[in-house]
Motif scaffolding. Structure first.
Motif, PDB file in Angstrom:
ATOM      1  N   ARG A 184       0.821  -1.208   0.000  1.00  0.00           N
ATOM      2  CA  ARG A 184       0.000   0.000   0.000  1.00  0.00           C
ATOM      3  C   ARG A 184       0.858   1.263   0.000  1.00  0.00           C
ATOM      4  NH1 ARG A 184      -3.548  -0.080   5.019  1.00  0.00           N
ATOM      5  NH2 ARG A 184      -4.483   1.727   3.992  1.00  0.00           N
ATOM      6  N   LEU A 185       2.191   1.082  -0.052  1.00  0.00           N
ATOM      7  CA  LEU A 185       3.059   2.251  -0.073  1.00  0.00           C
ATOM      8  C   LEU A 185       2.865   3.039  -1.358  1.00  0.00           C
ATOM      9  CD1 LEU A 185       6.389   0.690   1.238  1.00  0.00           C
ATOM     10  CD2 LEU A 185       4.916   2.299   2.457  1.00  0.00           C
ATOM     11  N   PRO A 186       2.768   4.350  -1.270  1.00  0.00           N
ATOM     12  CA  PRO A 186       2.633   5.168  -2.487  1.00  0.00           C
ATOM     13  C   PRO A 186       3.852   5.029  -3.395  1.00  0.00           C
ATOM     14  CG  PRO A 186       2.151   6.452  -0.508  1.00  0.00           C
ATOM     15  CD  PRO A 186       2.756   5.173  -0.048  1.00  0.00           C
ATOM     16  N   THR A 187       3.614   5.164  -4.676  1.00  0.00           N
ATOM     17  CA  THR A 187       4.708   5.105  -5.639  1.00  0.00           C
ATOM     18  C   THR A 187       5.608   6.327  -5.472  1.00  0.00           C
ATOM     19  OG1 THR A 187       3.292   3.938  -7.200  1.00  0.00           O
ATOM     20  CG2 THR A 187       5.292   4.952  -8.077  1.00  0.00           C
ATOM     21  N   PRO A 188       6.917   6.134  -5.357  1.00  0.00           N
ATOM     22  CA  PRO A 188       7.811   7.283  -5.182  1.00  0.00           C
ATOM     23  C   PRO A 188       8.010   8.041  -6.489  1.00  0.00           C
ATOM     24  CG  PRO A 188       9.066   5.255  -5.271  1.00  0.00           C
ATOM     25  CD  PRO A 188       7.615   4.855  -5.291  1.00  0.00           C
ATOM     26  N   PRO A 189       8.565   9.243  -6.408  1.00  0.00           N
ATOM     27  CA  PRO A 189       8.900   9.972  -7.638  1.00  0.00           C
ATOM     28  C   PRO A 189      10.029   9.265  -8.364  1.00  0.00           C
ATOM     29  CG  PRO A 189       9.783  11.108  -5.726  1.00  0.00           C
ATOM     30  CD  PRO A 189       8.910  10.010  -5.197  1.00  0.00           C
ATOM     31  N   PRO A 190      10.172   9.501  -9.671  1.00  0.00           N
ATOM     32  CA  PRO A 190      11.246   8.830 -10.419  1.00  0.00           C
ATOM     33  C   PRO A 190      12.613   9.271  -9.925  1.00  0.00           C
ATOM     34  CG  PRO A 190      10.230  10.542 -11.748  1.00  0.00           C
ATOM     35  CD  PRO A 190       9.381  10.394 -10.522  1.00  0.00           C
TER      36      PRO A 190
END
Length: 421
Positions: A184-190
């Motif tokens: 459920r962790l949000p996707t990090p920035p590239p």
């Protein structure tokens, strides 16, 4: 899906990432032992040797392509795709195709595994708080290395004949997708772009840059050619697997204590001591008979652990001398430097070993360590040590995988805490 995490950051929140990569490491450990053992046993030693630089070259491509691919499709999708490529490589091996296909499979694995590692580091950095990010990264590296070692040991428990071992790799790789796929962790920035600036890296720390170059060749050589060397000397499958397991523990017994000492004294002294350990253990590896296998395992534990130490301490030494604004380009340059050396040095050994003999890789390691040690001695006379209050704290790293933690750091690598890696 980018931006501020919706969940409160805690060590438990990153368990899915660590679990996925540890499971994937088990498959990596199996394949890293299975491929050289089987190819060498079947008389395809040329392919076993060529698979080592192929793995590193694939890793170099993975380092360069990871950022653009993440920006295109995101972390989660790319993780699933790169795991699929690992499975494709394992299937190519399991299918019993000619040896050249096995070399291609190792190149595919090298690219996919480095992409996976960069994705995992990016996610860990984004999900971790500054208060415990350093401990989280060290724990992650330790779990990954133990997974590699367990995978090598597991290979010793299954038949080398047939395709059961690569089928187990397919199973565990598919299994590794599940925890990170359900997180459920949000996707990090590239991550930041990989920008290579060799002149800047040389200006900041010649010892650090040359050390990372040396460790790229050293690590890939000792990890890639040791199972080939053991197999050529009639070592059984179980003993080869045990030898590879023991070598992974060098991270804990050699790198970690030397790394902690390097926080307190000039890191170049530790690098010099480490080069001495590599030379002594290399000479011992040439002299110790395979009949005294327990002693041989101790020698290769020190051998592998000392090589891992060069990588982590040289990395830390380079960051000690860097300004915060230089962390990202410096990390990118060291990343590409490591991958380049990890390709070129094993490739040279691949062509020289048929002429000079199976112990060529040990002589090459001794030569590289001697040359780097001599260079460190010269630099000790040319430049003062970094003041203790300007040094970063040591953190465990493995020279078997790229250190992309700065280019994947959510803050751009400029905080004191993120200097830990």
């Amino acid at each position: 899906m980018t931006g501020t995490p919706a969940l409160a950051a805690s060590p438990v929140s990153i368990a899915s990432i660590v679990l996925s990569m540890t499971i994937a490491a088990i498959g990596s450990g199996i394949m890293a032992t299975y491929v050289p053992f089987v190819l060498t046993s079947q008389g395809e030693t040329w392919a076993a040797r060529l698979a080592v630089p192929a793995l590193a070259f694939g890793g170099l491509l993975g380092c360069v392509l990871a950022g653009p691919l993440i920006r295109r499709v995101g972390h989660a999708r790319l993780f699933a795709c790169s795991m699929a490529i690992v499975i494709i490589g394992a299937v190519l091996v399991a299918a019993g195709l000619p040896a050249a296909w096995w070399v291609l499979a190792r190149a595919l694995y090298g690219a996919a595994s480095n992409v996976n590692f960069i994705i995992a580091q990016s996610w860990l950095n984004h999900a971790s708080s500054n208060a415990w990010r350093g401990r989280a990264m060290s724990f992650f590296y330790m779990c990954y290395i133990l997974g590699l070692g367990f995978g090598a040991w597991l290979f010793g428990q299954v038949p080398a004949e047939g395709n059961l071992a690569p089928l187990i790799v397919v199973f565990v790789t598919a299994l590794a997708i599940i925890p990170i796929g359900l997180t459920r962790l949000p996707t990090p920035p590239p991550p930041a772009s990989v920008s290579v600036d060799v002149k800047m890296a040389w200006r900041i720390s010649p010892v650090g840059l040359v050390g990372v170059l040396a460790s790229g060749g050293l690590s890939m050589v000792v990890q890639g050619f040791t199972p080939i060397y053991a197999t050529l000397n009639g070592v059984t499958q179980g003993e080869v697997a045990l030898l590879m397991l023991v070598m992974q523990t060098g991270l804990l017994f050699i790198q970690y204590p030397l790394g902690l000492v390097s926080d307190r004294i000039d890191r170049r002294v530790i690098l010099l001591l480490t080069c001495g350990l590599i030379i002594v253990s290399g000479v011992a590896a040439l002299m110790v008979s395979f009949d005294t296998f327990v002693l041989l395992m101790v020698v290769f534990l020190i051998f592998g652990g000392a090589v891992e130490t060069v990588y982590s301490v040289a990395n830390a030494h380079a960051n000690d001398r860097a300004d915060p604004g230089d962390f990202v380009p410096l990390s990118s340059t060291l990343l590409v430097a490591w991958s380049t050396a990890a390709t070129i040095v094993p490739l040279g050994i691949t062509f020289l070993a048929p002429v000079l003999g199976q112990q060529t890789f040990i002589y090459a390691i001794i030569l590289v360590a001697s040359a780097y040690g001599a260079y460190v001695i010269w630099r000790l006379k040319e430049r003062d040590p970094v003041p203790p209050d300007e040094r970063e704290n040591f953190g465990m790293k493995t020279a078997q995988m790229p250190n992309a933690s700065i280019i994947t750091d959510p803050e751009g690598g400029i905080t004191p805490e993120t200097k830990l890696y």
